[in-house]
Design a protein around this motif. Structure first.
Motif, PDB file in Angstrom:
ATOM      1  N   PHE A 149       0.830  -1.207   0.000  1.00 25.97           N
ATOM      2  CA  PHE A 149       0.000   0.000   0.000  1.00 25.97           C
ATOM      3  C   PHE A 149       0.864   1.255   0.000  1.00 25.97           C
ATOM      4  CE2 PHE A 149      -2.190   3.279   2.521  1.00 25.97           C
ATOM      5  CZ  PHE A 149      -3.295   3.497   1.710  1.00 25.97           C
ATOM      6  N   PHE A 150       1.863   1.302   0.899  1.00 25.41           N
ATOM      7  CA  PHE A 150       2.703   2.492   0.992  1.00 25.41           C
ATOM      8  C   PHE A 150       3.595   2.657  -0.235  1.00 25.41           C
ATOM      9  CE2 PHE A 150       1.869   2.115   5.653  1.00 25.41           C
ATOM     10  CZ  PHE A 150       1.208   3.332   5.768  1.00 25.41           C
ATOM     11  N   GLY A 171       2.883   1.602  -3.269  1.00 26.24           N
ATOM     12  CA  GLY A 171       1.992   2.018  -4.351  1.00 26.24           C
ATOM     13  C   GLY A 171       1.613   3.482  -4.246  1.00 26.24           C
ATOM     14  N   ASN A 172       1.319   3.941  -3.029  1.00 30.87           N
ATOM     15  CA  ASN A 172       0.991   5.356  -2.840  1.00 30.87           C
ATOM     16  C   ASN A 172       2.169   6.245  -3.210  1.00 30.87           C
ATOM     17  OD1 ASN A 172      -1.644   5.230  -2.121  1.00 30.87           O
ATOM     18  ND2 ASN A 172      -1.293   5.374   0.066  1.00 30.87           N
ATOM     19  N   TYR A 173       3.366   5.847  -2.823  1.00 32.49           N
ATOM     20  CA  TYR A 173       4.545   6.644  -3.146  1.00 32.49           C
ATOM     21  C   TYR A 173       4.758   6.693  -4.659  1.00 32.49           C
ATOM     22  CZ  TYR A 173       9.304   8.330  -3.374  1.00 32.49           C
ATOM     23  OH  TYR A 173      10.419   9.057  -3.689  1.00 32.49           O
ATOM     24  N   LEU A 226       2.466   6.380  -7.019  1.00 34.75           N
ATOM     25  CA  LEU A 226       1.446   7.261  -7.601  1.00 34.75           C
ATOM     26  C   LEU A 226       1.759   8.731  -7.334  1.00 34.75           C
ATOM     27  CD1 LEU A 226      -1.854   5.356  -6.805  1.00 34.75           C
ATOM     28  CD2 LEU A 226      -0.884   5.813  -9.051  1.00 34.75           C
ATOM     29  N   TYR A 227       2.267   9.034  -6.142  1.00 35.61           N
ATOM     30  CA  TYR A 227       2.621  10.410  -5.800  1.00 35.61           C
ATOM     31  C   TYR A 227       3.726  10.926  -6.722  1.00 35.61           C
ATOM     32  CZ  TYR A 227       4.750  14.239  -3.214  1.00 35.61           C
ATOM     33  OH  TYR A 227       5.288  15.449  -2.861  1.00 35.61           O
ATOM     34  N   TYR A 234       4.549   9.776  -9.693  1.00 34.87           N
ATOM     35  CA  TYR A 234       4.005   9.868 -11.051  1.00 34.87           C
ATOM     36  C   TYR A 234       3.172  11.139 -11.215  1.00 34.87           C
ATOM     37  CZ  TYR A 234       1.090   8.833 -15.089  1.00 34.87           C
ATOM     38  OH  TYR A 234       0.429   8.912 -16.281  1.00 34.87           O
TER      39      TYR A 234
END
Length: 80
Positions: A38-39, A41-43, A45-46, A48
């Protein structure tokens, strides 16, 4: 494999050794893996979004607010 030994009263004691993972440990590993994914993936996306999205536009300041700010600073508003 079971370990076999005799105690002080010559009774044979068979001790089972539990090999394998504890169910609690399996749950802990699964939850930790999902949190890590989760973390990460969030990083991703951030990063990107920072590269691809344009910067946010600021709201335009109304003429009334601009005039009020100029008067607060003691500078006369343009055109007056």
């Amino acid at each position: 494999m079971a370990d076999q030994f005799a105690d002080s009263a010559n009774n044979v004691v068979i001790e089972e050794v539990n090999k394998g993972l504890n169910p609690g440990m399996i749950v802990l590993i699964v939850v930790a893996t999902f949190l890590l994914l989760f973390f990460v993936g969030n990083y991703a996306l951030y990063v990107y979004a920072q590269k691809t999205l344009p910067p946010r536009k600021k709201k335009p300041v109304s003429k009334k607010k601009m005039k009020r700010e100029k008067l607060k600073q003691g500078v006369s508003a343009p055109g007056e």
